[in-house]
Every structure is written in C-alpha cells, then in structure tokens.
Design a protein around this motif. Structure first.
Motif, mmCIF file in Angstrom:
data_model
loop_
_atom_site.group_PDB
_atom_site.id
_atom_site.type_symbol
_atom_site.label_atom_id
_atom_site.label_comp_id
_atom_site.label_asym_id
_atom_site.label_seq_id
_atom_site.Cartn_x
_atom_site.Cartn_y
_atom_site.Cartn_z
ATOM 1 N N ALA A 169 0.850 -1.186 0.000
ATOM 2 C CA ALA A 169 0.000 0.000 0.000
ATOM 3 C C ALA A 169 0.887 1.237 0.000
ATOM 4 O O ALA A 169 1.261 1.736 1.058
ATOM 5 C CB ALA A 169 -0.923 -0.016 1.214
ATOM 6 N N GLY A 170 1.243 1.699 -1.184
ATOM 7 C CA GLY A 170 2.101 2.878 -1.287
ATOM 8 C C GLY A 170 3.475 2.597 -0.727
ATOM 9 O O GLY A 170 4.143 1.643 -1.132
ATOM 10 N N LYS A 171 3.899 3.409 0.229
ATOM 11 C CA LYS A 171 5.229 3.251 0.831
ATOM 12 C C LYS A 171 5.255 2.202 1.930
ATOM 13 O O LYS A 171 6.295 1.935 2.508
ATOM 14 C CB LYS A 171 5.693 4.591 1.414
ATOM 15 N N LYS B 234 7.812 -0.141 6.804
ATOM 16 C CA LYS B 234 8.050 1.072 6.013
ATOM 17 C C LYS B 234 9.547 1.172 5.726
ATOM 18 O O LYS B 234 10.373 0.945 6.612
ATOM 19 C CB LYS B 234 7.626 2.326 6.775
ATOM 20 N N LYS B 235 9.874 1.538 4.496
ATOM 21 C CA LYS B 235 11.267 1.723 4.113
ATOM 22 C C LYS B 235 11.698 3.119 4.559
ATOM 23 O O LYS B 235 11.058 4.111 4.209
ATOM 24 C CB LYS B 235 11.393 1.581 2.600
ATOM 25 N N ARG B 236 12.775 3.189 5.341
ATOM 26 C CA ARG B 236 13.295 4.465 5.828
ATOM 27 C C ARG B 236 14.724 4.636 5.324
ATOM 28 O O ARG B 236 15.500 3.691 5.322
ATOM 29 C CB ARG B 236 13.313 4.504 7.369
ATOM 30 N N PHE B 237 15.044 5.850 4.912
ATOM 31 C CA PHE B 237 16.387 6.125 4.409
ATOM 32 C C PHE B 237 17.205 6.826 5.480
ATOM 33 O O PHE B 237 16.739 7.751 6.137
ATOM 34 C CB PHE B 237 16.314 6.973 3.143
ATOM 35 N N GLU B 238 18.451 6.366 5.617
ATOM 36 C CA GLU B 238 19.390 6.967 6.564
ATOM 37 C C GLU B 238 20.031 8.192 5.901
ATOM 38 O O GLU B 238 19.914 8.391 4.689
ATOM 39 C CB GLU B 238 20.476 5.945 6.941
ATOM 40 N N GLU B 239 20.728 9.006 6.687
ATOM 41 C CA GLU B 239 21.381 10.200 6.158
ATOM 42 C C GLU B 239 22.448 9.857 5.129
ATOM 43 O O GLU B 239 22.704 10.620 4.207
ATOM 44 C CB GLU B 239 21.982 11.013 7.304
ATOM 45 N N ASP B 240 23.080 8.681 5.280
ATOM 46 C CA ASP B 240 24.148 8.296 4.352
ATOM 47 C C ASP B 240 23.613 7.619 3.085
ATOM 48 O O ASP B 240 24.375 7.126 2.261
ATOM 49 C CB ASP B 240 25.162 7.383 5.045
ATOM 50 N N ARG C 268 21.772 4.874 2.861
ATOM 51 C CA ARG C 268 21.343 3.481 3.063
ATOM 52 C C ARG C 268 19.908 3.475 3.564
ATOM 53 O O ARG C 268 19.403 4.472 4.054
ATOM 54 C CB ARG C 268 22.256 2.776 4.075
ATOM 55 N N PHE C 269 19.259 2.323 3.430
ATOM 56 C CA PHE C 269 17.892 2.230 3.914
ATOM 57 C C PHE C 269 17.750 1.087 4.909
ATOM 58 O O PHE C 269 18.567 0.174 4.963
ATOM 59 C CB PHE C 269 16.891 2.073 2.760
ATOM 60 N N ARG C 270 16.701 1.184 5.679
ATOM 61 C CA ARG C 270 16.340 0.131 6.638
ATOM 62 C C ARG C 270 14.818 0.035 6.638
ATOM 63 O O ARG C 270 14.125 0.930 6.153
ATOM 64 C CB ARG C 270 16.857 0.446 8.030
ATOM 65 N N PHE C 271 14.312 -1.063 7.159
ATOM 66 C CA PHE C 271 12.865 -1.225 7.260
ATOM 67 C C PHE C 271 12.448 -1.027 8.706
ATOM 68 O O PHE C 271 12.981 -1.664 9.608
ATOM 69 C CB PHE C 271 12.436 -2.602 6.760
ATOM 70 N N GLU C 272 11.520 -0.123 8.899
ATOM 71 C CA GLU C 272 10.962 0.110 10.230
ATOM 72 C C GLU C 272 9.695 -0.735 10.324
ATOM 73 O O GLU C 272 8.823 -0.648 9.464
ATOM 74 C CB GLU C 272 10.631 1.589 10.363
ATOM 75 N N LYS C 273 9.620 -1.559 11.359
ATOM 76 C CA LYS C 273 8.475 -2.465 11.479
ATOM 77 C C LYS C 273 7.744 -2.244 12.795
ATOM 78 O O LYS C 273 8.346 -2.011 13.823
ATOM 79 C CB LYS C 273 8.937 -3.913 11.387
ATOM 80 N N HIS C 274 6.429 -2.324 12.706
ATOM 81 C CA HIS C 274 5.562 -2.287 13.884
ATOM 82 C C HIS C 274 4.690 -3.530 13.829
ATOM 83 O O HIS C 274 4.109 -3.829 12.787
ATOM 84 C CB HIS C 274 4.700 -1.028 13.882
ATOM 85 N N LYS C 275 4.603 -4.217 14.933
ATOM 86 C CA LYS C 275 3.881 -5.488 14.938
ATOM 87 C C LYS C 275 2.783 -5.483 15.993
ATOM 88 O O LYS C 275 2.956 -4.968 17.087
ATOM 89 C CB LYS C 275 4.864 -6.631 15.212
#
Length: 127
Positions: A27-29, A52-58, A60-67
């Motif tokens: 669903a979108g992002k 949700k895909k989150r981008f770091e300042e450098d 790179r990206f990481r996935f933020e998850k809520h369960k």
C-alpha cells in the motif's frame, strides 16, 4: 551429533507449526503483512506487521516495522471496532479507492452515467 540432528528436526517441526498462512498487502510506501501463526497448543493467532522503508542520512535504507499480535478470543471485538472506525472515516470523508477519494455524491453521479450507457436503443438498420 545425534543431539544436533534432533534439535534441527525440532526446529523444523516448530517452524512448520508456527507459520500457517501469510498475506502481504502493498500500500504505497508501506507493506502490511498478515500472518497466521500457531502456539505450542496449536491455537491460531494473527500478527499484523506494518513495514516502512526508511532512508538513513548516508543514503542506506532500513525497514521500520511495527507489529500487533491479535489472539482469537479478541477477533470479534477487534473486527467490530475496526469496522466502526472505518465506517466513521468513510462517512465523514468519503470512500478512498485506488483512483482517489470517492464520496456518496460522486457514487450517485457515477451510477447515473453508467445507467445512461447501459440503456441504449439501436435503430433497425435492415429497414
């Protein structure tokens, strides 16, 4: 080595029992994961994960998850509450579809224009 094999077999059986059914909804992002799992006593429960895909300042990206864990004794109350909240939002702000927001007036106009196209009279060209 015999104990190691038994542990591997135990972990394999445990994983087979834990994951019963999964459904991913993009669903979108965000991506929502609906996973049916089983307890040791084989009682089913639902996990809902928002990723949700989150981008770091450098860069790179990481996935933020809520369960969220939802147990079967709470299914009905959860579903009733969710429906009530969704109905409230739709009553207040209209229904949102992939094409965009849609309110009741638009829905009526859409159905009228569709009715005009479905009620077509053809002339008999053989005359």
């Amino acid at each position: 080595m015999e104990g190691f094999d038994k542990k591997d077999d135990f972990d394999k059986k445990r994983n087979d029992r834990d994951d019963i059914f999964s459904k991913a909804v993009r669903a979108g992002k965000r991506t929502y994961f609906f996973d049916v799992k089983a307890t040791r006593k084989n009682d089913y429960y639902l996990t809902i994960t928002e990723s949700k895909k989150r981008f770091e300042e450098d860069g790179r990206f990481r996935f933020e998850k809520h369960k969220l864990f939802l147990y079967k004794e709470d299914f009905e109350k959860f579903a009733v509450g969710l429906k009530e909240v969704i109905d409230f939002i739709q009553d207040e702000q209209g229904v949102y579809t992939e094409e965009g927001p849609k309110n009741e007036e638009q829905e009526t106009a859409d159905s009228l224009s569709t009715a005009e196209y479905t009620n077509v009279d053809f002339e008999d060209l053989s005359k």
